[in-house]
Design a protein around this motif. Structure first.
Motif, short mmCIF file in Angstrom:
data_model
loop_
_atom_site.label_atom_id
_atom_site.label_comp_id
_atom_site.label_asym_id
_atom_site.label_seq_id
_atom_site.Cartn_x
_atom_site.Cartn_y
_atom_site.Cartn_z
N THR A 1 0.87 -1.14 0.04
CA THR A 1 -0.25 -0.01 0.20
C THR A 1 0.92 1.20 -0.09
O THR A 1 1.82 1.40 0.50
N PHE A 2 0.58 2.03 -0.67
CA PHE A 2 1.54 3.37 -1.02
C PHE A 2 0.80 4.70 -1.01
O PHE A 2 -0.41 4.75 -1.19
N ALA A 3 1.58 5.59 -0.72
CA ALA A 3 0.90 7.14 -0.36
C ALA A 3 1.71 8.00 -1.15
O ALA A 3 3.06 7.87 -1.48
N VAL A 4 1.42 9.21 -1.21
CA VAL A 4 1.84 10.51 -1.82
C VAL A 4 1.88 11.37 -0.48
O VAL A 4 1.15 11.30 0.57
N ARG A 5 2.32 12.68 -0.71
CA ARG A 5 2.68 13.51 0.39
C ARG A 5 1.78 14.71 0.17
O ARG A 5 1.44 15.08 -0.94
N ASP A 6 1.05 15.37 1.06
CA ASP A 6 0.47 16.56 1.18
C ASP A 6 1.11 17.34 2.38
O ASP A 6 0.49 16.96 3.34
N GLY A 7 1.78 18.11 2.07
CA GLY A 7 2.48 18.92 3.31
C GLY A 7 3.13 17.69 4.35
O GLY A 7 3.95 16.92 3.54
N ASP A 8 2.75 17.63 5.45
CA ASP A 8 3.48 16.67 6.15
C ASP A 8 2.63 15.17 6.47
O ASP A 8 3.15 14.43 6.84
N ARG A 9 1.48 15.33 5.81
CA ARG A 9 0.59 14.17 5.82
C ARG A 9 1.10 13.07 4.53
O ARG A 9 1.53 13.70 3.65
N LEU A 10 0.81 11.81 4.90
CA LEU A 10 0.94 10.98 3.86
C LEU A 10 -0.38 10.39 3.40
O LEU A 10 -1.04 9.97 4.49
N LEU A 11 -0.75 10.51 2.20
CA LEU A 11 -2.23 9.95 1.85
C LEU A 11 -2.03 8.80 1.05
O LEU A 11 -1.32 9.00 -0.20
N GLU A 12 -2.60 7.72 1.35
CA GLU A 12 -2.85 6.16 0.62
C GLU A 12 -3.39 6.57 -0.61
O GLU A 12 -4.59 7.19 -0.60
N ILE A 13 -2.94 6.16 -1.89
CA ILE A 13 -3.71 6.38 -2.96
C ILE A 13 -3.71 4.90 -3.87
O ILE A 13 -4.17 5.09 -4.81
N GLY A 14 -3.25 3.93 -3.21
CA GLY A 14 -3.56 2.52 -3.94
C GLY A 14 -2.79 1.60 -3.24
O GLY A 14 -2.01 1.55 -2.34
N LYS A 15 -2.89 0.43 -3.95
CA LYS A 15 -2.21 -0.67 -3.40
C LYS A 15 -1.80 -1.63 -4.79
O LYS A 15 -2.40 -1.75 -5.65
N ALA A 16 -0.40 -1.84 -4.89
CA ALA A 16 0.12 -2.63 -6.00
C ALA A 16 0.60 -3.96 -5.63
O ALA A 16 1.30 -4.27 -4.50
N TYR A 17 0.38 -5.04 -6.38
CA TYR A 17 0.98 -6.31 -6.32
C TYR A 17 2.20 -6.29 -6.81
O TYR A 17 2.34 -5.85 -8.07
N SER A 18 3.47 -6.53 -6.27
CA SER A 18 4.69 -6.01 -6.66
C SER A 18 4.91 -6.30 -8.32
O SER A 18 4.65 -7.41 -8.58
N GLY A 19 5.74 -5.43 -8.71
CA GLY A 19 6.34 -5.58 -10.10
C GLY A 19 7.70 -5.91 -9.97
O GLY A 19 8.47 -6.09 -10.99
N LEU A 20 8.15 -6.19 -8.74
CA LEU A 20 9.63 -6.25 -8.37
C LEU A 20 9.93 -7.72 -8.88
O LEU A 20 9.02 -8.66 -8.99
N THR A 21 11.22 -7.82 -9.02
CA THR A 21 11.68 -9.28 -9.34
C THR A 21 11.64 -9.98 -7.91
O THR A 21 11.41 -9.56 -6.80
#
Ligand code: AMP
Length: 542
Positions: free
Chosen positions: A438-458
Motif C-alpha cells: 500500500t503506498f502514499a503520496v505527500r500533502d505537506g506533512d501528511r501521507l495520503l494513501e492512494i493505492g495498492k500494488a501487487y509487486s512488479g519487482l523481481t
C-alpha cells in the motif's frame, strides 16, 4: 412525428450502415422540405441546429417527474422499467402505452414549436407544464423519440456523418458538398434546404459560429513520427492548456472552446489583445497560463477553468496567453483549403508583429530528421511544454478530423514516486513474502494513501524487501503490517479515479510497481497536487 419515430425504429433494427442511410434518405426524400429540414436536425439528436446556442435545459429529473405524472406509475414501477431499458425514452414509451384513447399523431412542426417554447420557458415552473403538454399530446412511440432528442442521444446507431450521407442520397448531391455545408453552417436543416435548392456551394463561414477543430493522432517516438513526413515537417510546441478558436470582426471578439462552447467571458484579457489585429479573422490556438515568457503548468490554468467571470485577483494570479498556431479565415477568405505552410505565413503576417503578451505567434520550425525532431521535443519539454506537434506543411485544415497530417508527440505516460506505508503477505508462490504494497503520496506533512500494488519487482527484490519491512514494522494488524514510510517506489497506472475511501480523495487504477527508487526518500515523493494535476489532464483527454 410518428413516421420519424418509425424510421428511427427501423434504423435501430439494422446494423448495416448502408441500410440505415437508405432508410433515412427515403424518409427525408418523401417529406416537404420544411419537414425534411426539421427531421434531419432531430436525427442528429438535437432539438435545434448545432450552430444555435439555444438549449432546452430540461434534465432527466424533470423528464422523470413528468412521465410519473402522466402515467401515474409509482416509483418502484418506474425504477423497474427504467432498469429494464436503461433509457428514458424507452421507459417513457412503455409507461405511456397504457393510456387511452391514443392522441392524434403529432406533426414534426408541432414538435419543433414545442421545443421552441420549452427553450424560451425559464426554470422548472415554466418548463414542466410545457413538457407535460407536449408528452400528453404524443403517442408512446413519438414520446420515446421526443425524450431521446431531449436527452441528446437517439441510440439507434445513427451518427451525424450518416445523416449527412442520407441528405446527399435523398437529394442526389455530392456528399462532400453536404459535409462542407453542414460543417460551415453548423446547421443540417439549412443544409437540406440548400441541397434542395442546388445552393450548397453558396455556404459561407459565419463569423461567431465556431467550426470543429482539427485534431492530431499520437506518435510513439520521433522516428515513428518522421516516417509520415518525407519532405520535412512543421514542428510546434504542444502547449498544455485549452484549445480555443478566436473569431474577430470590427471590435468584436469571441472565443470558443473545443466543445464549441462560448468561453469569451472567461478570458477578458484576450479580447482587447485580439481586437488590435486588423480586419476579420478566425484564429486557432491554445490558451495557456503564461508568466515571464513561459507557459505555466496546466494545474495553474485550471484555476481559471469554469470561472465564468474571473475576478481581478485571479486575472493577476494566473495570466493567460493565446498561442496562435493556425488561421482559418481572413477578410472574407476561407483558408481551410489552403496548405498549412501558407496559412502559417498569413498568420505570421497577421499576428507576428504582436508586442503584447496575451496573443503570441506560436513559434514553428522545420524538421527533416528524427534526430532533429527529438531535439525539438526535448527543447519543448525544457520550456515546460508537453511535447511537440508535428504537421504536414501541405495539409489542409480538416475540421473534426483526427488524421495523420497532425501528429502529437508527448511525454510517456506519467508515473508517480510514492512511499510504501503498509505491506501484506502474498499468495501462491509468494506465500510468506511481503509482496503487496500500500503506498502514499505527500500533502505537506501528511501521507495520503492512494493505492495498492501487487509487486512488479523481481523475486529476489521481493525477498530482500520482505526482510527489510520485517525490521521496520510500526504496527502489526494481523493481515497487514504498517511499516515505516521509507521505501520509495515508482508506480505506473492506467488512470486516476476519485475515491471516497482514500483520505486524499483519489485512487490509482491498476497500479504496478515499475522500480524501487533507493535514490529518493519519503520527502521527495510526489504530492497530492501532482495527482490532482494528472487527474485534471486525464479529464481533459490529452
Ligand atoms: P488532441 O486533442 O488529442 O488531438 O491533442 C492535441 C491537442 O493539443 C489540441 O486539441 C490542442 O488543444 C493542443 N495543442 C497544444 N499545442 C498545439 C499546437 N501547436 N497545435 C495543435 N494543437 C495543440
Amino acid at each position: 412525428m410518428q413516421r420519424f419515430a418509425a424510421t428511427c425504429e427501423a434504423v435501430a433494427a439494422t446494423t448495416k450502415k448502408t441500410e440505415k442511410v437508405r432508410l433515412v434518405a427515403d424518409y427525408l426524400g418523401s417529406l416537404p422540405v420544411e419537414d425534411a429540414a426539421r427531421a434531419a436536425i432531430f436525427f442528429t439528436a438535437r432539438p435545434f441546429p448545432r450552430c444555435e446556442e439555444r438549449t432546452l435545459d430540461v434534465g432527466g429529473a424533470q423528464l422523470w417527474q413528468t412521465v410519473a405524472q402522466l402515467s401515474g406509475a409509482d416509483e418502484p414501477t418506474m425504477d423497474r422499467v427504467y432498469r429494464q431499458h436503461g433509457d428514458l425514452g424507452s421507459m417513457t414509451a412503455e409507461l405511456l402505452a397504457s393510456r387511452s384513447p391514443e392522441p392524434p399523431p403529432l406533426r414534426l412542426g408541432d414538435v419543433a414549436d414545442a421545443f421552441e417554447e420549452l427553450s424560451r420557458a425559464r426554470g422548472p415552473t415554466q418548463k414542466l407544464p410545457r413538457l407535460e403538454a407536449l408528452l400528453r399530446r404524443a403517442r408512446p412511440i413519438e414520446a420515446k423519440y421526443i425524450v431521446k432528442i431531449i436527452t441528446g442521444d437517439l441510440r439507434i446507431g445513427l451518427r451525424e456523418n450518416l445523416v449527412e450521407e442520407a441528405v446527399a442520397a435523398a437529394y442526389d448531391v455530392s456528399l462532400e458538398t453536404v459535409r462542407r455545408a453542414a460543417m460551415l453552417s453548423g446547421d443540417i436543416g439549412l443544409t437540406v434546404h440548400l441541397a434542395v435548392e442546388g445552393q450548397l456551394d453558396q455556404v459561407r463561414l459565419r463569423l461567431f459560429h465556431p467550426i470543429d477543430f482539427m485534431l492530431a493522432s499520437p506518435a510513439e517516438s520521433a522516428a515513428e513520427a518522421m516516417d509520415y513526413f518525407s519532405d520535412g515537417a512543421l514542428v510546434e510546441d504542444k502547449y498544455d492548456g485549452i484549445r480555443a478558436q478566436a473569431h474577430k470582426q470590427g471590435s468584436q471578439v469571441r472565443l470558443f472552446s473545443r466543445t464549441l462552447a462560448d468561453i469569451t467571458a472567461q478570458y477578458p484579457e484576450l479580447l482587447p489583445a485580439l481586437a488590435v489585429f486588423p480586419g476579420s479573422f478566425v484564429v486557432d490556438g491554445e490558451v495557456v497560463g503564461w508568466r515571464e515568457g513561459r507557459a505555466l503548468p496546466f494545474n495553474e490554468l485550471q484555476k481559471r477553468l469554469g470561472r465564468k467571470q474571473p475576478d481581478p485577483a485571479l486575472l493577476e494570479d494566473v495570466p493567460v496567453a493565446l498561442m496562435a498556431f493556425d488561421l482559418l479565415y481572413r477578410d472574407d477568405h476561407l483558408l481551410l483549403d489552403t496548405p498549412l505552410a501558407e496559412r502559417r505565413a498569413e498568420l505570421s503576417g497577421l499576428v507576428g508583429s504582436a508586442t503584447g503578451v496575451h496573443v503570441q505567434l506560436a513559434p514553428v520550425e522545420v524538421c527533416t530528421s528524427a534526430a532533429q525532431l527529438q531535439q525539438a521535443f526535448e527543447a519543448a519539454q525544457a520550456r515546460g511544454n508537453e511535447g511537440v506537434m508535428v504537421k504536414t506543411p501541405a495539409s489542409l485544415y480538416l475540421p473534426g478530423r483526427r488524421g495523420k497530417q497532425w501528429l502529437k508527440l508527448k511525454q510517456a505516460l506519467a508515473t508517480l514516486d510514492v512511499v510504501v506505508t503498509a505491506v501484506e503477505y502474498g499468495h501462491g508462490k509468494r506465500r510468506g513474502l511481503l509482496s503487496d504494497y500500500t503506498f502514499a503520496v505527500r500533502d505537506g506533512d501528511r501521507l495520503l494513501e492512494i493505492g495498492k500494488a501487487y509487486s512488479g519487482l523481481t523475486y529476489a527484490e521481493i525477498q530482500q524487501m520482505t526482510e527489510y519491512f520485517k525490521q521496520h514494522v510500526l504496527a502489526d494488524e494481523g493481515f497487514r503490517l504498517v511499516v515505516e514510510p521509507q521505501v520509495v517506489v515508482e508506480v505506473a497506472f492506467n488512470n486516476i479515479q476519485r475515491s471516497r475511501r482514500h483520505a486524499g480523495g483519489y485512487a490509482l487504477r491498476f497500479p504496478r510497481i515499475v522500480r524501487l527508487r533507493p535514490d529518493k526518500d519519503a520527502g521527495q515523493i510526489d504530492t497530492l497536487a501532482r495527482v490532482q494535476e494528472l487527474f485534471a489532464r486525464q479529464a481533459k483527454g490529452t
